[in-house]
Design a protein around this motif. Structure first.
Motif, PDB file in Angstrom:
ATOM      1  N   VAL A  99     -10.516  -3.717   1.805  1.00  0.00           N
ATOM      2  CA  VAL A  99      -9.503  -3.230   0.857  1.00  0.00           C
ATOM      3  C   VAL A  99      -9.854  -3.718  -0.545  1.00  0.00           C
ATOM      4  CG1 VAL A  99      -7.083  -3.430   0.156  1.00  0.00           C
ATOM      5  CG2 VAL A  99      -7.644  -2.976   2.552  1.00  0.00           C
ATOM      6  N   HIS A 124      -5.656   2.575   3.550  1.00  0.00           N
ATOM      7  CA  HIS A 124      -5.503   1.111   3.612  1.00  0.00           C
ATOM      8  C   HIS A 124      -4.335   0.723   4.508  1.00  0.00           C
ATOM      9  CE1 HIS A 124      -7.714   0.605  -0.513  1.00  0.00           C
ATOM     10  NE2 HIS A 124      -8.495   1.031   0.462  1.00  0.00           N
ATOM     11  N   GLU A 177       0.835  -1.209   0.000  1.00  0.00           N
ATOM     12  CA  GLU A 177       0.000   0.000   0.000  1.00  0.00           C
ATOM     13  C   GLU A 177       0.867   1.256   0.000  1.00  0.00           C
ATOM     14  OE1 GLU A 177      -3.228  -0.030  -0.333  1.00  0.00           O
ATOM     15  OE2 GLU A 177      -3.865  -2.022   0.325  1.00  0.00           O
ATOM     16  N   GLU A 202      -4.863   4.659  -0.495  1.00  0.00           N
ATOM     17  CA  GLU A 202      -3.813   3.686  -0.151  1.00  0.00           C
ATOM     18  C   GLU A 202      -3.264   3.991   1.252  1.00  0.00           C
ATOM     19  OE1 GLU A 202      -4.390   1.680  -2.194  1.00  0.00           O
ATOM     20  OE2 GLU A 202      -4.024   2.193  -4.295  1.00  0.00           O
ATOM     21  N   GLU A 222     -10.614  -1.430  -3.805  1.00  0.00           N
ATOM     22  CA  GLU A 222      -9.698  -1.466  -4.954  1.00  0.00           C
ATOM     23  C   GLU A 222     -10.452  -1.541  -6.279  1.00  0.00           C
ATOM     24  OE1 GLU A 222      -6.442  -0.983  -5.149  1.00  0.00           O
ATOM     25  OE2 GLU A 222      -6.180  -0.768  -2.994  1.00  0.00           O
TER      26      GLU A 222
END
Ligand SMILES: [Fe+2]
Ligand SMILES: [Fe+2]
Length: 272
Positions: free
Chosen positions: A200, A125, A90, A122, A204
Motif C-alpha cells: 500500500v 487497497h 481507504e 483505494e 501511495e
C-alpha cells in the motif's frame, strides 16, 4: 436531503461516483461496479457537494476513533482493530476521490480521470486489508469506525486545496505511517501485515505524485508555504506527517527537498 434529485444522468462517470459515495450496502462499497468506459461523458455543469457518505448497517459509525498503542500490536485483536481502521481510511479515500469529482466538475478531464484511477486503487487497497483482517480471524464491521477524513476534507473549496489536503497532506503522511507500520507488523512476526503495509505504501507514492503535479498545475508552484496556505483551518501540517518523515519516499513522490525539509521542521506557532 434533496440530494436524491441531483443524481447525475445514468451511465455517466458522475452517476457512478455519486452512487459510490451515497451507496449504503457493504457490497457496493467493497466491490463497486466498473466505472463507465466513456469517462469524459457529460461532466455536470454545476458543483455537487455531497455532505456525508452512505454507510451500510454493518458499519457502526462513532465520533471517536481507535489509536494504535505503542507496543500494543502483539495481540491479534489489537492488530485487527488497527487494520479495520486502515480499511476504513481507504474507504473514505475512495469516497472522497468521488466526492471531488462531483465537487469540481470544471476541473480538467485528465484530473477527473486520475481521481477515478486513484479511487479504484483505494478500493483495491481495501481488499488487501480485508485479506489481512480475515487472516486475523475478523471481518469488516467487527469494530466501530470513525469518518475522520469526511469530517475534514469536504471543507476544501478548490481542486488545489483538495489535492493539498488529501494527496500531499494525508496520503503524504501515509507514506511515513506505512513505513512505520511495516516495521511494527514485522516486529511482531505478522508478515502478511508487513507485506500489505509495504505494498500500500509503495502504491501511495503515485497518489502523492498525482497531487503534487496537479497542485503545481493549479497554483503555479508546489512549495511548502503555498501548500500550507491551502489547508483549511484547523488542519495543519501536524496531522500530515508521521515519525519519522520518510524523506526518500516523499522525494520520489515529487516533493522538493525544501518542501520535505520544511515538513520535517514545521512547528505550530506559539500559542496556537
Ligand atoms: Fe490507499
Ligand atoms: Fe491513496
Amino acid at each position: 436531503m434533496g440530494d436524491k434529485q441531483k443524481r447525475p444522468p445514468d451511465g455517466t462517470l458522475d452517476a457512478w461516483a455519486y452512487d459510490y459515495v451515497l451507496g449504503s450496502t457493504l457490497l457496493g462499497k467493497l466491490e463497486p461496479p466498473a466505472p463507465p468506459e466513456d469517462r469524459a461523458l457529460a461532466p455536470a455543469s454545476r458543483p455537487l457537494r455531497l455532505e456525508a457518505p452512505g454507510r451500510p448497517p454493518e458499519l457502526e459509525v462513532r465520533s471517536v476513533g481507535v489509536r494504535a498503542r505503542r507496543g500494543g500490536l502483539r495481540g491479534e485483536k489489537a492488530r485487527a482493530r488497527l487494520v479495520h481502521a486502515f480499511h476504513h481510511h481507504e474507504l473514505q479515500a475512495a469516497e472522497l476521490m468521488c466526492w471531488a469529482l462531483l465537487a469540481f466538475p470544471e476541473a480538467p478531464a485528465a484530473f477527473r480521470e486520475g481521481l477515478v484511477r486513484i479511487a479504484l486503487d483505494e478500493v483495491r487497497h481495501m481488499g488487501f486489508y480485508r485479506e489481512h483482517l480475515t487472516a486475523l480471524g475478523y471481518s469488516v464491521g467487527d469494530f466501530p469506525v470513525r469518518d475522520w477524513f469526511w469530517e475534514r476534507v469536504p471543507r476544501v473549496t478548490s481542486p488545489a486545496a483538495f489535492v493539498a489536503v488529501m494527496g500531499m497532506g494525508f496520503e503524504g503522511g501515509n507514506l511515513d505511517h506505512a513505513a512505520r507500520f511495516t516495521e511494527r507488523f514485522r516486529d511482531v512476526g505478522d508478515d502478511l501485515g508487513a507485506r500489505v503495509q509495504e505494498q500500500v505504501g509503495r502504491e501511495e507514492i503515485a497518489h502523492v505524485r498525482f497531487a503534487v503535479r496537479w497542485f503545481e498545475e493549479f497554483t503555479g508552484k508546489a512549495d511548502f508555504e503555498t501548500w500550507a496556505r491551502h489547508l483549511p483551518a484547523p488542519l495543519s501540517p501536524m496531522v500530515m506527517r508521521g515519525k519519522p518523515v520518510q524523506r526518500e519516499l516523499r522525494l520520489r513522490a515529487g516533493m522538493s527537498e525544501d518542501f520535505v525539509e520544511e515538513m520535517v521542521q514545521w512547528q505550530p506557532a506559539p500559542g496556537s
